[in-house]
Motif scaffolding. Structure first.
Motif, PDB file in Angstrom:
ATOM      1  N   GLU A 155       0.818  -1.214   0.000  1.00  0.00           N
ATOM      2  CA  GLU A 155       0.000   0.000   0.000  1.00  0.00           C
ATOM      3  C   GLU A 155       0.855   1.269   0.000  1.00  0.00           C
ATOM      4  OE1 GLU A 155      -4.212  -0.364   1.897  1.00  0.00           O
ATOM      5  OE2 GLU A 155      -2.727  -0.872   3.437  1.00  0.00           O
ATOM      6  N   ARG A 180     -12.804   4.468   0.865  1.00  0.00           N
ATOM      7  CA  ARG A 180     -11.889   3.834  -0.095  1.00  0.00           C
ATOM      8  C   ARG A 180     -12.657   3.331  -1.312  1.00  0.00           C
ATOM      9  NH1 ARG A 180     -10.885  -1.393  -0.522  1.00  0.00           N
ATOM     10  NH2 ARG A 180     -11.616  -1.842   1.598  1.00  0.00           N
ATOM     11  N   ALA A 184     -12.274   4.936  -5.190  1.00  0.00           N
ATOM     12  CA  ALA A 184     -11.490   4.043  -6.050  1.00  0.00           C
ATOM     13  C   ALA A 184     -11.627   4.444  -7.516  1.00  0.00           C
ATOM     14  CB  ALA A 184     -11.956   2.601  -5.860  1.00  0.00           C
ATOM     15  N   ARG A 188      -6.297   6.525  -4.581  1.00  0.00           N
ATOM     16  CA  ARG A 188      -5.979   5.302  -3.854  1.00  0.00           C
ATOM     17  C   ARG A 188      -5.886   5.642  -2.372  1.00  0.00           C
ATOM     18  NH1 ARG A 188      -0.867   1.175  -4.859  1.00  0.00           N
ATOM     19  NH2 ARG A 188      -1.386  -0.289  -3.190  1.00  0.00           N
TER      20      ARG A 188
END
Length: 543
Positions: A155, A180, A184, A188
């Protein structure tokens, strides 16, 4: 007859950096005395202080104020320990007690990006570090293993690593999962690396999601300086609390030979040693150096070129608060769990600051209740608006880069504290470079709100930057004594046996919360403090 206090190493400050350095020195056979200005307070008492505090949103309220070792207090009134000289206020918060300020941190354990350490070479601003990211990588890993950092290296490709994180990430809160998912394809969103247990680690439990990481974790899942100080004592370090060091003494060869401290009754003591390590923090360390004057050093220890206290940096924030178009219910899980890190680096840093976009997961119940009561809202309308805000309100903030500028500095004030010592004084401003970074973030704020179906958008005042308490600079390391205080190992240019550790030595601030980097740099400095056969290479079997 007074007891003679002497050791191979004398460490000033028992915060996370000082305590871990002291621990490693003791583990490798050295005798160590660690002097802490503030008192020793048990964790159970701090948890009780928080639960009983009438100011639950004041994260300093659980921590005792000691008249002999004052720290800044702003609520309910400013105690003016940190005197403001302007032109922009710098309301720094820190704790003076055994364990230091990481008792109440958010435990974000970000690494720098490699280019943070080459700012001048790459972008023509700031300075370059005296070593590169690859050299720091094994010390980052060591720090993460000592502290128990949870994260996922995939990540965070912007901060490369040679080994995995010690633990998998802490469970993602529902609100962050929805953010998140909805961002998307455009942004990110990644889990923040944190010094917080995602499973049992170091005989401490996993995070229980109580949402009061700040001011204190109720189950001790979060690493802090109190744990580091206890580990130092277990290794054989002698810790003396309520010992306010007010002067470092040198000999005719400019070597430091003693630290002088006051107890709460202003009785003075002298501690001798072979090597001295100052780890007080980015404000109290330069304060001590500036107070340590002599005929030979009239401007203070390690200050021959007037660099002590200069290059003060932090990570100011701007923010957007809005109402999402679905229930998110912030307040379950850690308070600062997720970020967007794509804007930390790039060619734009020639012109304006890099930054992270950080999502807050703090419950809205307390803040909304206070706001509605001030507005005079009661009854059914109060219940309706409270529920709406608690369910749908969210916020995102910048974590902005500040350049090392010599005019931003910590100096000594003419005002005195209870022991008669000069209070620190902050000279601070936020320049065009950082303000341009804040301006560039506005577009991203609006885009995030759009993707979340946001309404009732409330931007922070463009001239009001929140302070993040990441006190960097003031005792910067570098190769040139004309623009730095210590070398790449933390050894002061003016005194061969005086080392500085902590966030103050970081030459640039980047966009990463500063604690992990400061710990890694401090662990690297141990190699220069000890004979080669007891340094890092020997520890790793590489000598």
């Amino acid at each position: 007859m007074a007891e003679e206090l002497s050791a191979d190493f004398v460490v000033v400050g028992s915060g996370i950096c000082g305590a871990l350095v002291a621990m490693v020195l003791a583990q490798r056979g050295a005798s160590v005395i660690m002097l802490e200005a503030g008192p020793r307070v048990e964790r159970a008492q701090l948890v009780a202080n928080f639960r009983n505090s009438p100011r639950r949103s004041d994260w300093m309220s659980p921590y005792p104020f000691s008249p002999w070792a004052p720290h800044p207090v702003y609520r309910p009134e400013d105690n003016e320990h940190l005197v403001q000289a302007g032109p922009y206020p710098y309301p720094a918060e820190y704790i003076r007690m055994v364990g230091g300020s990481t008792w109440h941190w958010a435990a974000l354990a970000w690494r720098n990006v490699p280019n943070d350490m080459r700012m001048h070479s790459l972008y023509g601003v700031g300075v370059d570090w005296p070593f590169d990211y690859d050299e720091l990588d094994p010390y980052y890993q060591w720090a993460e293993e000592l502290m128990g950092v949870a994260g996922d290296g995939d990540e965070h490709p912007d901060s490369p690593r040679s080994q995995p994180y010690p633990m998998e990430p802490v469970a993602e809160p529902w609100a962050m999962r929805r953010i998140r998912e909805r961002l998307a394809g455009t942004y990110r969103v990644a889990n923040n690396p944190v010094a917080r247990n995602s499973r049992t680690f170091d005989r401490r439990p996993a995070c229980c999601g109580s949402n009061n990481c700040q001011p204190i974790c109720p189950v001790d899942a979060q690493y802090h300086g109190g744990i580091a100080a206890a580990a130092a004592e277990a290794a054989g370090v002698r810790l003396i609390s309520s010992a306010v060091v007010y002067k470092l003494e040198h000999d005719s060869q400019d070597r430091i030979v003693a630290a002088h401290y006051y107890d709460p009754e202003r009785n003075s003591y002298r501690v001798t040693g072979g090597t001295f390590v100052v780890a007080a923090n980015g404000i109290e360390t330069p304060r001590l150096l500036l107070m340590s004057t002599s005929d030979r050093f009239p401007n203070g220890i390690a200050n021959r070129t007037d660099m002590v206290g200069r290059h003060l940096m932090d990570h100011p924030s701007t923010s957007l608060t809005f109402d999402a178009d679905e229930d998110l219910w912030l307040g379950r899980g850690p308070q600062s769990p997720s970020s967007i890190s794509a804007l930390r680096d790039g060619p734009f840093r020639e012109d304006y600051s890099g930054y992270r976009l950080d999502f807050t997961n703090i419950s809205r119940v307390d803040s909304t209740t206070q706001r509605l009561l001030l507005e005079g809202v009661y009854g059914p309308e109060f219940e309706r608006r409270l529920r709406h805000s608690a369910a749908r309100e969210m916020s995102v903030k910048t974590v902005l880069e500040v350049l090392p500028r010599p005019e931003n500095r910590i100096a000594l004030s003419s005002r005195k504290d209870a022991l008669g010592l000069p209070r620190p004084q902050a000279h601070y401003d936020i320049d065009t470079y950082t303000r341009r970074g804040a301006e560039s973030a506005l577009w991203h704020f609006r885009r995030i709100a759009e993707l979340m179906g946001g309404s009732n958008l409330r931007f922070s005042d463009e001239n009001a930057f929140a302070n993040n308490q990441h006190i960097c600079g003031t005792t910067s390391m570098g190769e040139d004594p004309n623009i730095s205080v210590c070398d790449g190992w933390g050894r002061t240019h003016d005194h061969e046996n005086l080392f500085l550790v902590g966030t103050g030595v970081l030459p640039t601030a980047g966009t990463a919360n500063s604690t992990l980097t400061a710990v890694a740099v401090a662990l690297r400095s141990v190699d220069a403090m000890l004979p080669a056969e007891r340094g890092w290479a020997a520890e790793q079997g590489k000598s």
